[in-house]
Design a protein around this motif. Sequence first.
Motif, PDB file in Angstrom:
ATOM      1  N   TRP A  59      -0.712  43.201  22.575  1.00  7.92           N
ATOM      2  CA  TRP A  59      -0.841  44.651  22.448  1.00  7.92           C
ATOM      3  C   TRP A  59      -2.227  45.035  21.924  1.00  7.92           C
ATOM      4  O   TRP A  59      -2.866  45.947  22.447  1.00  7.92           O
ATOM      5  N   LEU A  60      -2.705  44.306  20.916  1.00 14.21           N
ATOM      6  CA  LEU A  60      -4.039  44.588  20.378  1.00 14.21           C
ATOM      7  C   LEU A  60      -5.130  44.326  21.415  1.00 14.21           C
ATOM      8  O   LEU A  60      -6.108  45.081  21.508  1.00 14.21           O
ATOM      9  N   ALA A  61      -4.974  43.278  22.200  1.00 12.84           N
ATOM     10  CA  ALA A  61      -5.958  42.986  23.249  1.00 12.84           C
ATOM     11  C   ALA A  61      -5.978  44.111  24.286  1.00 12.84           C
ATOM     12  O   ALA A  61      -7.053  44.546  24.721  1.00 12.84           O
ATOM     13  N   PHE A  62      -4.808  44.592  24.669  1.00 11.43           N
ATOM     14  CA  PHE A  62      -4.758  45.692  25.629  1.00 11.43           C
ATOM     15  C   PHE A  62      -5.383  46.954  25.045  1.00 11.43           C
ATOM     16  O   PHE A  62      -6.119  47.666  25.730  1.00 11.43           O
ATOM     17  N   GLN A  80     -18.425  51.156  36.742  1.00 11.36           N
ATOM     18  CA  GLN A  80     -17.165  50.678  37.326  1.00 11.36           C
ATOM     19  C   GLN A  80     -16.485  49.754  36.338  1.00 11.36           C
ATOM     20  O   GLN A  80     -17.134  49.124  35.499  1.00 11.36           O
ATOM     21  N   LEU A  81     -15.176  49.652  36.466  1.00 13.19           N
ATOM     22  CA  LEU A  81     -14.427  48.732  35.639  1.00 13.19           C
ATOM     23  C   LEU A  81     -14.810  47.309  36.039  1.00 13.19           C
ATOM     24  O   LEU A  81     -14.712  46.934  37.214  1.00 13.19           O
ATOM     25  N   ALA A  82     -15.237  46.535  35.065  1.00 12.24           N
ATOM     26  CA  ALA A  82     -15.650  45.157  35.332  1.00 12.24           C
ATOM     27  C   ALA A  82     -14.443  44.327  35.766  1.00 12.24           C
ATOM     28  O   ALA A  82     -13.330  44.548  35.277  1.00 12.24           O
ATOM     29  N   PRO A  83     -14.637  43.393  36.677  1.00 11.71           N
ATOM     30  CA  PRO A  83     -13.508  42.553  37.108  1.00 11.71           C
ATOM     31  C   PRO A  83     -12.844  41.823  35.941  1.00 11.71           C
ATOM     32  O   PRO A  83     -11.621  41.672  35.919  1.00 11.71           O
ATOM     33  N   ARG A  84     -13.634  41.399  34.965  1.00 11.21           N
ATOM     34  CA  ARG A  84     -13.074  40.704  33.809  1.00 11.21           C
ATOM     35  C   ARG A  84     -12.158  41.633  33.004  1.00 11.21           C
ATOM     36  O   ARG A  84     -11.096  41.226  32.555  1.00 11.21           O
ATOM     37  N   ALA A  85     -12.563  42.887  32.851  1.00 11.02           N
ATOM     38  CA  ALA A  85     -11.736  43.853  32.128  1.00 11.02           C
ATOM     39  C   ALA A  85     -10.465  44.171  32.916  1.00 11.02           C
ATOM     40  O   ALA A  85      -9.388  44.326  32.332  1.00 11.02           O
ATOM     41  N   VAL A  90      -4.533  43.467  33.467  1.00  9.59           N
ATOM     42  CA  VAL A  90      -3.368  42.985  34.217  1.00  9.59           C
ATOM     43  C   VAL A  90      -2.679  41.853  33.460  1.00  9.59           C
ATOM     44  O   VAL A  90      -1.444  41.819  33.358  1.00  9.59           O
ATOM     45  N   ALA A  91      -3.457  40.937  32.907  1.00  8.85           N
ATOM     46  CA  ALA A  91      -2.879  39.818  32.162  1.00  8.85           C
ATOM     47  C   ALA A  91      -2.125  40.299  30.924  1.00  8.85           C
ATOM     48  O   ALA A  91      -1.018  39.813  30.645  1.00  8.85           O
ATOM     49  N   CYS A  92      -2.690  41.245  30.190  1.00  6.36           N
ATOM     50  CA  CYS A  92      -2.018  41.785  29.009  1.00  6.36           C
ATOM     51  C   CYS A  92      -0.719  42.492  29.385  1.00  6.36           C
ATOM     52  O   CYS A  92       0.307  42.310  28.721  1.00  6.36           O
ATOM     53  N   THR A  93      -0.759  43.269  30.440  1.00  2.00           N
ATOM     54  CA  THR A  93       0.430  43.998  30.869  1.00  2.00           C
ATOM     55  C   THR A  93       1.526  43.034  31.307  1.00  2.00           C
ATOM     56  O   THR A  93       2.690  43.173  30.907  1.00  2.00           O
ATOM     57  N   ALA A  94       1.170  42.059  32.113  1.00  6.20           N
ATOM     58  CA  ALA A  94       2.166  41.086  32.581  1.00  6.20           C
ATOM     59  C   ALA A  94       2.703  40.245  31.428  1.00  6.20           C
ATOM     60  O   ALA A  94       3.920  40.015  31.329  1.00  6.20           O
ATOM     61  N   ALA A  95       1.821  39.789  30.547  1.00  7.22           N
ATOM     62  CA  ALA A  95       2.262  38.955  29.415  1.00  7.22           C
ATOM     63  C   ALA A  95       3.157  39.755  28.476  1.00  7.22           C
ATOM     64  O   ALA A  95       4.155  39.223  27.978  1.00  7.22           O
TER      65      ALA A  95
END
Length: 105
Positions: A59-62, A80-85, A90-95
């Motif tokens: 949650w903090l990472a998101f 633009q939103l960086a691909p890493r961001a 997406v990873a934070c949301t899925a996790a």
Amino acid sequence: MSAAAPDRDAGLQPERTRLAWRRTTLACSVVAVLALRQALRGSGSPVEVTGAAVIALIWLAFLWVAHRRIRELAAGRPRQLAPRAALATVACTAALAVFAMAVIL
């Protein structure tokens, strides 16, 4: 006629995007709080406490990624939103969804 190009008039698009990020952050916060509540209502086993800690970290990472993006959108010409961001989001949301379901089940 070599005047400097003015900042583009993006209209309301950055405002809508900023509001979408805020809504997503709110939804993520609600899911995290409900999952933490469920995890901490149990027996307090190390697995439950670890799950709660992982949910809080995700949650903090998101929140960190969303805050940075909201701040960038406030600029006159946002990048633009960086691909890493995007990948981190997406990873934070899925996790968060996976850990929330694990805690509930």
